[in-house]
Design a protein around this motif. Structure first.
Motif, PDB file in Angstrom:
ATOM      1  N   MET A   1      54.124  56.847  41.234  1.00 28.19           N
ATOM      2  CA  MET A   1      55.266  57.514  41.843  1.00 28.19           C
ATOM      3  C   MET A   1      54.927  58.933  42.225  1.00 28.19           C
ATOM      4  O   MET A   1      55.776  59.787  42.307  1.00 28.19           O
ATOM      5  CB  MET A   1      56.460  57.541  40.894  1.00 28.19           C
ATOM      6  N   THR A   2      53.639  59.197  42.350  1.00 28.19           N
ATOM      7  CA  THR A   2      53.246  60.545  42.754  1.00 28.19           C
ATOM      8  C   THR A   2      53.861  60.893  44.094  1.00 28.19           C
ATOM      9  O   THR A   2      54.089  62.055  44.391  1.00 28.19           O
ATOM     10  CB  THR A   2      51.710  60.635  42.853  1.00 28.19           C
ATOM     11  N   LEU A  95      59.927  52.104  30.662  1.00 28.05           N
ATOM     12  CA  LEU A  95      58.977  52.445  31.717  1.00 28.05           C
ATOM     13  C   LEU A  95      58.458  51.170  32.378  1.00 28.05           C
ATOM     14  O   LEU A  95      58.331  51.095  33.602  1.00 28.05           O
ATOM     15  CB  LEU A  95      57.819  53.243  31.104  1.00 28.05           C
ATOM     16  N   ALA A  96      58.175  50.165  31.566  1.00 31.40           N
ATOM     17  CA  ALA A  96      57.669  48.902  32.086  1.00 31.40           C
ATOM     18  C   ALA A  96      58.743  48.174  32.892  1.00 31.40           C
ATOM     19  O   ALA A  96      58.472  47.660  33.977  1.00 31.40           O
ATOM     20  CB  ALA A  96      57.176  48.018  30.948  1.00 31.40           C
ATOM     21  N   LEU A 100      58.588  46.850  36.666  1.00 33.09           N
ATOM     22  CA  LEU A 100      58.600  45.408  36.925  1.00 33.09           C
ATOM     23  C   LEU A 100      59.675  45.044  37.943  1.00 33.09           C
ATOM     24  O   LEU A 100      59.532  44.088  38.703  1.00 33.09           O
ATOM     25  CB  LEU A 100      58.831  44.632  35.623  1.00 33.09           C
TER      26      LEU A 100
ATOM     27  N   GLY B 177      50.802  54.313  29.805  1.00 34.24           N
ATOM     28  CA  GLY B 177      51.631  55.047  30.754  1.00 34.24           C
ATOM     29  C   GLY B 177      50.800  55.771  31.812  1.00 34.24           C
ATOM     30  O   GLY B 177      51.274  56.016  32.917  1.00 34.24           O
ATOM     31  N   ILE B 180      50.733  53.858  34.982  1.00 39.35           N
ATOM     32  CA  ILE B 180      52.007  53.902  35.695  1.00 39.35           C
ATOM     33  C   ILE B 180      52.206  55.254  36.358  1.00 39.35           C
ATOM     34  O   ILE B 180      52.784  55.360  37.427  1.00 39.35           O
ATOM     35  CB  ILE B 180      53.145  53.576  34.700  1.00 39.35           C
ATOM     36  N   ASN B 181      51.656  56.284  35.751  1.00 42.38           N
ATOM     37  CA  ASN B 181      51.804  57.635  36.278  1.00 42.38           C
ATOM     38  C   ASN B 181      50.801  57.936  37.382  1.00 42.38           C
ATOM     39  O   ASN B 181      50.817  59.007  37.948  1.00 42.38           O
ATOM     40  CB  ASN B 181      51.644  58.638  35.126  1.00 42.38           C
ATOM     41  N   GLU B 183      49.788  56.020  40.441  1.00 45.78           N
ATOM     42  CA  GLU B 183      49.793  54.928  41.405  1.00 45.78           C
ATOM     43  C   GLU B 183      48.751  55.153  42.494  1.00 45.78           C
ATOM     44  O   GLU B 183      48.244  54.196  43.083  1.00 45.78           O
ATOM     45  CB  GLU B 183      51.190  54.772  42.022  1.00 45.78           C
ATOM     46  N   THR B 184      48.397  56.418  42.750  1.00 42.72           N
ATOM     47  CA  THR B 184      47.405  56.721  43.781  1.00 42.72           C
ATOM     48  C   THR B 184      46.084  56.021  43.467  1.00 42.72           C
ATOM     49  O   THR B 184      45.458  55.449  44.353  1.00 42.72           O
ATOM     50  CB  THR B 184      47.154  58.243  43.853  1.00 42.72           C
ATOM     51  N   LEU B 188      50.132  49.780  43.433  1.00 39.07           N
ATOM     52  CA  LEU B 188      51.295  49.146  42.820  1.00 39.07           C
ATOM     53  C   LEU B 188      50.892  47.984  41.907  1.00 39.07           C
ATOM     54  O   LEU B 188      51.480  47.766  40.850  1.00 39.07           O
ATOM     55  CB  LEU B 188      52.262  48.661  43.903  1.00 39.07           C
ATOM     56  N   VAL B 191      49.975  49.383  38.560  1.00 40.35           N
ATOM     57  CA  VAL B 191      51.170  49.843  37.861  1.00 40.35           C
ATOM     58  C   VAL B 191      51.908  48.651  37.262  1.00 40.35           C
ATOM     59  O   VAL B 191      52.323  48.663  36.092  1.00 40.35           O
ATOM     60  CB  VAL B 191      52.097  50.621  38.840  1.00 40.35           C
ATOM     61  N   LEU B 192      52.023  47.590  38.073  1.00 43.24           N
ATOM     62  CA  LEU B 192      52.690  46.378  37.597  1.00 43.24           C
ATOM     63  C   LEU B 192      51.923  45.744  36.438  1.00 43.24           C
ATOM     64  O   LEU B 192      52.509  45.309  35.447  1.00 43.24           O
ATOM     65  CB  LEU B 192      52.741  45.356  38.724  1.00 43.24           C
ATOM     66  N   ALA B 195      52.571  47.627  33.416  1.00 40.89           N
ATOM     67  CA  ALA B 195      53.927  47.362  32.948  1.00 40.89           C
ATOM     68  C   ALA B 195      53.980  46.042  32.187  1.00 40.89           C
ATOM     69  O   ALA B 195      54.629  45.926  31.143  1.00 40.89           O
ATOM     70  CB  ALA B 195      54.900  47.351  34.122  1.00 40.89           C
ATOM     71  N   ILE B 196      53.258  45.040  32.725  1.00 33.72           N
ATOM     72  CA  ILE B 196      53.227  43.744  32.036  1.00 33.72           C
ATOM     73  C   ILE B 196      52.579  43.903  30.663  1.00 33.72           C
ATOM     74  O   ILE B 196      53.074  43.385  29.657  1.00 33.72           O
ATOM     75  CB  ILE B 196      52.458  42.703  32.898  1.00 33.72           C
TER      76      ILE B 196
END
Lengths: 245, 241
Positions: A1-2, A95-96, A100, B177, B180-181, B183-184, B188, B191-192, B195-196
């Protein structure tokens, strides 16, 4: 999310170069001038969004879980599947869950994504508390209501639900403070609420004043909401206090 | 849906992104997340359980154990982490402090309620058999209180795992985390995938603790009432007063 922060200046909200911003440049713990300059444009809108996010999530969660609890109250088999599904939703870290939901069609980086995740965290707590509250109404009280000629519906609305109120409001308290807490994380997804100044204050260089003020506002909001719900419960169920005295 | 397929491929590659400089592996970050959560839980356990059990044993301090616990639990985790960063700077110290601080209240409240709520008749019977206060605590109150004490531990553990990943948002690097932080670097799909992993990690921790709880629950209690598997998920809320 940058991506979200790409438009922010290199040192967000630090202020310009004049001596007026000495406190910001020194990055002291608390710069009152920064707060007063940014209250109307940054902090107040964030607080308002945070309250909106919370109210929407708790309201939707409350309606859904009350409907589920009333169904499970009449039809026992409903209880177990609802408990298992809501418990799994509750277990997934916020966060996950936000991430998702994001790729699903119709979600993306939007308030919808944030709200769906926030609502999912209220369900287990509200469902369990409401159902437990209803189940703990003494059988004699229910019989008495029937003996007075009340229909099932009247008994539920006038006797059972009011007696379950302390448990229901206890659930609302946990659900509300949980949502307030998680809504700060939701800023990652929809860039609104008090999480957004927190994330901005940390994205490039740690800006202490903004962290303390935005963080402090989130803490105070949670405590205030909890306190208001306690007052609401005292107001709605005066008999619980009369008995305690 | 394609993103989800890519996410599983990302997990299959152990977090490496083709064409990008090598990044910490997924297994490494998952274990780091678990390690940080474990240390924070250990600190919180050492403070919360003895205090809660002792207050319950002497039937004092319900105000501290229940009301302060409830208020404390209202603290938003990201806000606590953020305020901590302002005072302590970004680092493991701040994360561990915030995590332990946040993990304490559910455990104190539950441990207190568990021991305080043991049927007084049992305690009187034990005293009549000549047990000392310590023996009553060890042989009667603790075994009977195990399900509730464990419910508090499970609530806290879940919360700590979840908050460990959130700590990445406050700049701390070294947990799932991070992906997730960022993404660059990870896209995605990465990140996913992370998350999983976080979701699975939380579920695994929850089930492992549920299993452990079953192991340490005295047989008599297990026979007395088959407890609902989900009953321990929700923390106790003391009657508001």
């Amino acid at each position: 999310m940058t991506v979200v922060f790409a438009a922010a200046p290199v040192i967000p909200n630090f202020g310009g170069g004049s001596s007026q911003f000495a406190c910001e440049r020194a990055n002291r713990l608390f710069c009152p001038n920064w707060v007063s300059r940014n209250w109307a444009t940054v902090l107040w809108p964030a607080l308002r969004q945070h309250v909106e996010l919370t109210l929407i999530a708790v309201a939707i969660g409350f309606v859904l879980s009350t409907a589920l609890a009333l169904t499970a109250y009449r039809r026992h088999w409903v209880e177990r599947p609802v408990l298992i599904i809501t418990a799994i939703l509750y277990t997934i870290p916020s966060l996950a869950l936000f991430e998702l939901l994001e790729p699903l069609p119709g979600f993306g980086l939007s308030r919808t994504t944030a709200e769906v995740a926030l609502v999912s965290y209220t369900l287990l707590i509200l469902f369990r508390n409401t159902l437990t509250g209803l189940r703990e109404v003494p059988a004699e009280v229910r019989d008495a209501a029937r003996g007075m000629g009340m229909s099932d519906r009247q008994s539920l609305l006038r006797v059972e639900l009011p007696l379950a109120l302390p448990a229901i409001i206890a659930g609302l308290r946990i659900a509300t403070v949980t949502v307030i807490s998680l809504a700060t994380v939701a800023s990652l997804i929809d860039n609104e609420g008090l999480g957004s100044p927190i994330l901005a204050a940390i994205s490039n260089e740690v800006f202490k004043t903004e962290l303390i003020v935005a963080g402090g506002m989130a803490v105070l909001l949670a405590l205030l909401a909890d306190g208001l719900l306690v007052l609401l419960q005292r107001r709605l169920t005066p008999w619980t206090r009369a008995r305690a005295v | 849906m394609n993103n989800f397929v890519e996410a599983f491929k990302f997990i299959g590659r152990n977090g490496q992104v083709p064409g990008a400089p090598p990044l910490p592996s997924l297994v490494h970050l998952t274990l780091e997340t678990l390690k940080i959560a474990g240390i924070a839980m250990a600190i919180a356990l050492v403070i919360a359980i003895p205090l809660g059990v002792w207050l319950g044993h002497i039937h004092r301090g319900s105000f501290v154990a229940i009301n302060v616990g409830n208020i404390w639990r209202a603290l938003p985790s990201l806000a606590v982490l953020a305020i901590g960063v302002a005072f302590l700077g970004i680092g493991l110290g701040n994360v561990l402090l915030a995590l332990s601080v946040l993990a304490v209240p559910p455990m104190i409240t539950n441990a207190y309620v568990a021991v305080d709520g043991v049927d007084r008749d049992f305690v009187d019977a034990a005293r009549g058999m000549g047990m000392s206060g310590w023996e009553i605590l060890r042989k009667v109150e603790l075994p009977l209180g195990i399900p509730l004490i464990f419910a508090g531990i499970r609530t806290s553990a879940l919360f700590v795992v979840s908050t460990t990943t959130i700590s990445a948002l406050t700049g701390y690097s070294g947990s799932l985390g991070d992906i997730i932080n960022n993404e660059t670097s990870y896209h995605l799909s990465g990140v996913l995938g992370a998350a999983i992993c976080i979701a699975v990690l939380a579920l695994v921790v929850e089930f492992a603790l549920a299993g452990l709880q079953r192991l340490v629950t005295p047989r008599g209690l297990k026979l007395a009432g088959r407890e609902d598997a989900t009953s321990a998920f929700v923390p106790i809320v003391g009657e508001s007063s």
